[in-house]
Design an enzyme around this catalytic site. Structure first.
Site, PDB file in Angstrom:
ATOM      1  CG  ASP A  35     -13.856  19.782 -22.244  1.00  0.00           C
ATOM      2  OD1 ASP A  35     -14.115  20.739 -21.106  1.00  0.00           O
ATOM      3  OD2 ASP A  35     -12.807  20.535 -22.913  1.00  0.00           O
ATOM      4  N   GLY A  36     -17.165  17.844 -23.904  1.00  0.00           N
ATOM      5  CA  GLY A  36     -17.931  18.031 -25.132  1.00  0.00           C
ATOM      6  C   GLY A  36     -19.105  18.977 -24.907  1.00  0.00           C
ATOM      7  CG  HIS A  37     -22.121  17.108 -22.432  1.00  0.00           C
ATOM      8  ND1 HIS A  37     -21.483  16.076 -21.862  1.00  0.00           N
ATOM      9  CD2 HIS A  37     -23.100  16.686 -23.099  1.00  0.00           C
ATOM     10  CE1 HIS A  37     -22.279  14.943 -22.077  1.00  0.00           C
ATOM     11  NE2 HIS A  37     -23.216  15.308 -22.928  1.00  0.00           N
ATOM     12  CD  GLN A  61     -32.780  10.435 -26.012  1.00  0.00           C
ATOM     13  OE1 GLN A  61     -33.407  11.507 -25.857  1.00  0.00           O
ATOM     14  NE2 GLN A  61     -31.313  10.212 -26.442  1.00  0.00           N
ATOM     15  N   GLY A 147     -24.033  18.871 -30.247  1.00  0.00           N
ATOM     16  CA  GLY A 147     -22.796  18.442 -30.662  1.00  0.00           C
ATOM     17  C   GLY A 147     -23.014  17.756 -31.851  1.00  0.00           C
ATOM     18  CD  GLN A 153     -29.413  14.297 -30.522  1.00  0.00           C
ATOM     19  OE1 GLN A 153     -29.853  13.255 -29.868  1.00  0.00           O
ATOM     20  NE2 GLN A 153     -28.275  15.006 -29.766  1.00  0.00           N
ATOM     21  CB  SER A 185     -19.282   9.336 -26.067  1.00  0.00           C
ATOM     22  OG  SER A 185     -20.454   8.673 -25.567  1.00  0.00           O
TER      23      SER A 185
HETATM   24  O1  PAF Z   1     -27.664  14.171 -27.191  1.00  0.00           O
HETATM   25  C1  PAF Z   1     -28.386  13.853 -26.288  1.00  0.00           C
HETATM   26  O2  PAF Z   1     -27.784  13.866 -25.121  1.00  0.00           O
HETATM   27  C2  PAF Z   1     -29.797  13.551 -26.355  1.00  0.00           C
HETATM   28  O3  PAF Z   1     -30.091  12.863 -27.325  1.00  0.00           O
HETATM   29  C3  PAF Z   1     -30.625  14.952 -26.032  1.00  0.00           C
HETATM   30  C4  PAF Z   1     -30.538  15.949 -27.214  1.00  0.00           C
HETATM   31  C5  PAF Z   1     -30.407  15.655 -24.442  1.00  0.00           C
HETATM   32  C6  PAF Z   1     -32.240  14.611 -25.918  1.00  0.00           C
HETATM   33  O4  PAF Z   1     -32.494  13.489 -24.876  1.00  0.00           O
END
Ligand code: PAF
Length: 290
Positions: A35-37, A61, A147, A153, A185
């Site tokens: 739900d955050g996304h 990453q 978020g 980030q 998360s």
């Molecule tokens: O926050 C994330 O899910 C990732 O770090 C992102 C911003 C999609 C970059 O891969």
């Protein structure tokens, strides 16, 4: 809603939307949506004409011993959720589309990438900045949504946008929490039942500090002590720190500017991060400047 997997197909859709004068919003994700996304998607849908969601588990990453291969994925569910939240276009490239053979150019963030997660995940923000810069170039959004749970980030991305004159507004949206306060998360999926119950201690600690701050406590050491107590239920704490909300430098002593109390640590084998922003009122700031 349409799904594309290549930059060429994405560009075609974006060019058409731009020609029609549409405002484009981008929600970059690594999938396994919660739900955050979806809150980010809904915010974009409300403010933009076309909402693009990227779903890409970005290998650059992740560190060598991190969870790249086991990162949770469920594409079908993600697509259904995106559609229900009103997304228009899903960009779901394979790794070879984003990092074709011979790829060698990275975005190197500065000192903002060094403290907090940067200390424990060397190279992480270089990977984030690189993929976000690439997504910005591919999608050319007017706005991009992130978020606040990934506080560092957001700060690193905002700095990159300013430093590299990228024509995009970075919109940061408050952390969405489960009913018991645990920050949403994708990695919560790794938690067993007992671990999930223990994960509450992170929010309990942050909430204790937030409560004390709202009731006038301004000493960073005391706030950190209050937050630390419930967090002893974690298996290990990587950092628990109060930092300046813009520079991410440690704040020791009296808090006289907006700060974030940031935490990362392990419950079992799962690394979780969280934060709350503590902002003194205008009146406090005037008093402390006097
Ligand atoms: O926050 C994330 O899910 C990732 O770090 C992102 C911003 C999609 C970059 O891969």
């Amino acid at each position: 809603m349409e799904t594309v997997t290549t930059v060429a197909a994405l560009r075609q859709r974006i060019t058409a939307a731009r020609k029609a004068g549409k405002r484009i919003g981008l929600v970059p994700t690594m999938g396994f949506l919660h739900d955050g996304h979806l809150t980010l998607v809904r915010e974009s849908v409300a403010a933009c004409d076309v909402t693009v969601v990227s779903i890409f588990v970005n290998p650059t990453q992740f560190g060598e011993n991190e969870d790249l291969s086991s990162y949770p994925r469920d594409t079908e569910r993600d697509l259904t959720l995106c559609e229900s939240a009103g997304a228009d276009l899903i960009f779901m490239p394979p790794v070879s589309e984003v990092y074709p053979e011979g790829f060698q150019t990275y975005v190197e963030p500065g000192p903002l990438a060094e403290p907090l997660c940067g200390t424990f995940r060397p190279g992480h923000f270089r990977g984030v900045a690189t993929v976000v810069a690439k997504l910005f170039n591919m999608v050319q959004p007017d706005r991009a949504y992130f978020g606040r749970k990934d506080f560092q980030q957001t700060v690193v991305v905002r700095r990159m946008v300013r430093d590299l004159d990228m024509p995009v507004d970075v919109v940061a949206i408050d952390t969405v929490r489960e009913q018991d306060g645990v920050a949403m998360s994708s990695r919560n999926a790794y938690l067993g039942e007992e671990e999930r119950a223990r994960a509450r201690c992170i929010f309990q600690g942050l909430f204790a500090a937030q409560w004390a701050f709202d009731n006038g406590e301004r000493q960073s050491g005391r706030l950190v002590d209050l937050a630390r107590e419930p967090m002893s239920a974690m298996d290990s704490l990587q950092y628990l720190e109060i930092v300046d909300a813009e520079t991410l430098q440690s704040v020791n002593g009296t808090i006289d500017r907006p700060v974030a109390i940031c935490v990362a640590g392990y419950i079992g084998k799962t690394r979780l991060i969280d934060n709350v922003v503590l902002a003194p009122s205008e009146a406090d700031l005037v008093q402390s400047a006097a």
